[in-house]
Design an enzyme around this catalytic site. Sequence first.
Site, PDB file in Angstrom:
ATOM      1  N   HIS A   1      -3.714 -12.666 -37.724  1.00  0.00           N
ATOM      2  CA  HIS A   1      -4.180 -13.977 -37.263  1.00  0.00           C
ATOM      3  C   HIS A   1      -3.584 -14.345 -35.902  1.00  0.00           C
ATOM      4  O   HIS A   1      -4.195 -15.109 -35.156  1.00  0.00           O
ATOM      5  CB  HIS A   1      -3.836 -15.044 -38.298  1.00  0.00           C
ATOM      6  CG  HIS A   1      -4.758 -15.048 -39.477  1.00  0.00           C
ATOM      7  ND1 HIS A   1      -5.018 -16.174 -40.227  1.00  0.00           N
ATOM      8  CD2 HIS A   1      -5.506 -14.050 -40.028  1.00  0.00           C
ATOM      9  CE1 HIS A   1      -5.884 -15.876 -41.188  1.00  0.00           C
ATOM     10  NE2 HIS A   1      -6.184 -14.586 -41.093  1.00  0.00           N
TER      11      HIS A   1
ATOM     12  N   ARG B   1      -0.802 -10.372 -42.565  1.00  0.00           N
ATOM     13  CA  ARG B   1      -1.833 -11.349 -42.200  1.00  0.00           C
ATOM     14  C   ARG B   1      -1.402 -12.200 -41.006  1.00  0.00           C
ATOM     15  O   ARG B   1      -2.225 -12.547 -40.149  1.00  0.00           O
ATOM     16  CB  ARG B   1      -2.129 -12.230 -43.415  1.00  0.00           C
ATOM     17  CG  ARG B   1      -3.276 -13.212 -43.235  1.00  0.00           C
ATOM     18  CD  ARG B   1      -3.656 -13.808 -44.588  1.00  0.00           C
ATOM     19  NE  ARG B   1      -4.761 -14.752 -44.489  1.00  0.00           N
ATOM     20  CZ  ARG B   1      -4.625 -16.075 -44.566  1.00  0.00           C
ATOM     21  NH1 ARG B   1      -3.424 -16.614 -44.742  1.00  0.00           N
ATOM     22  NH2 ARG B   1      -5.673 -16.856 -44.479  1.00  0.00           N
TER      23      ARG B   1
ATOM     24  N   HIS C   1      -6.791  -5.705 -47.046  1.00  0.00           N
ATOM     25  CA  HIS C   1      -7.002  -6.468 -48.270  1.00  0.00           C
ATOM     26  C   HIS C   1      -6.733  -5.625 -49.517  1.00  0.00           C
ATOM     27  O   HIS C   1      -6.968  -6.099 -50.632  1.00  0.00           O
ATOM     28  CB  HIS C   1      -8.421  -7.028 -48.317  1.00  0.00           C
ATOM     29  CG  HIS C   1      -8.617  -8.201 -47.418  1.00  0.00           C
ATOM     30  ND1 HIS C   1      -9.841  -8.835 -47.247  1.00  0.00           N
ATOM     31  CD2 HIS C   1      -7.748  -8.882 -46.626  1.00  0.00           C
ATOM     32  CE1 HIS C   1      -9.708  -9.840 -46.399  1.00  0.00           C
ATOM     33  NE2 HIS C   1      -8.450  -9.883 -46.003  1.00  0.00           N
TER      34      HIS C   1
ATOM     35  N   ASN D   1      -5.625 -21.008 -41.518  1.00  0.00           N
ATOM     36  CA  ASN D   1      -4.180 -20.917 -41.740  1.00  0.00           C
ATOM     37  C   ASN D   1      -3.602 -22.057 -42.571  1.00  0.00           C
ATOM     38  O   ASN D   1      -2.571 -21.884 -43.230  1.00  0.00           O
ATOM     39  CB  ASN D   1      -3.448 -20.901 -40.384  1.00  0.00           C
ATOM     40  CG  ASN D   1      -3.805 -19.704 -39.533  1.00  0.00           C
ATOM     41  OD1 ASN D   1      -4.055 -18.620 -40.051  1.00  0.00           O
ATOM     42  ND2 ASN D   1      -3.853 -19.902 -38.224  1.00  0.00           N
TER      43      ASN D   1
END
Length: 337
Positions: free
Chosen positions: A72, A68, A201, A100
């Site tokens: 990001h 992740r 995911h 975040n």
Amino acid sequence: MANSHRAIFFTILLLLAVAAAATASSAGFSPLSPYYYSKICPKALPAIRRVVEAAVSGERRMGASLLRLHFHDCFVQGCDGSILLDATPTIDSEKTALPNNNSARGFEVIDMIKAEVDKACGGKPVVSCADILAVAARDSVVALGGPSWEVQLGRRDSTSASRTTANNDIPSPFMDLPALKSSFQKQGLNERDLVALSGGHTIGFSQCQFFRNRIFNETADNIDGMDLAISSALLNSKKPLQPETSSGDANLGSLDGSPARFDGSYFKNLVEKKGLLHSDQALFAGGSTDSVVKGYGSNNGRSFWFDFASSMVKMGNIKPLTGNRGQIRVNCRKVNA
């Protein structure tokens, strides 16, 4: 996967790498290469893998957290390590952006990787923090049983961060399909990339604040023309995790039934209306991505593995700093003095 499939898999990834390098070269920048550190620090990648494997072995959830971080990072200013910068009077840290804040994690593992890599490279800052994020994401997926790919290397680190851009450009778990497609298209990623990368995911957890509305308010058969109804099985398993108020915001729910194993169950869940996040189920709700989701949920996830690896390479090529742009940070949390 049979040897013939594996050979085809890596051959096509090599062609993708060549295409990416040609694109970067034509744009006037130094192209990334999977062999960037082969001569200047051949021990770099094994050092990263050792730390990642140890971290994931100690806490399986960490694999999803490291994946992740790379995602990001790339969606804000490109893959430049900006997400790692702490706040200062001149740095508007992305760590405090809504996607975040109290959510992004794994920064201590990146610090450990940086220390080990610098040691392996003769005590010098040779490997960028942006490259560490990219390699750690790949090694995390592999550690949890997923596919491998050749990571393009040679990125340099940014000297700035943007909390505003993080708030605007990182996809929200509340987005519907058109908004998701628009968010990914802004980064040069297509509809298939959207579905493949969302498959990340298949590992990890989400905080309840990101799926409370889905649990309590998306039980109807049809919402805004899309079939987003949640299955009773998922509803019954997740509802006890949280109250209807914000007091349970930080409680965790697994994104699929096997959060510590990289597999295709995420897509099978979507077909069965068991997508935990609104943005997950939006991928299979009567829209243009339904057929891709169905395909990824079949044939033992083989096509998903292939496309996920390809899309990770593509995402890793979003606006990298190369050549003389940016720097190689001494400390991933700070811009060099």
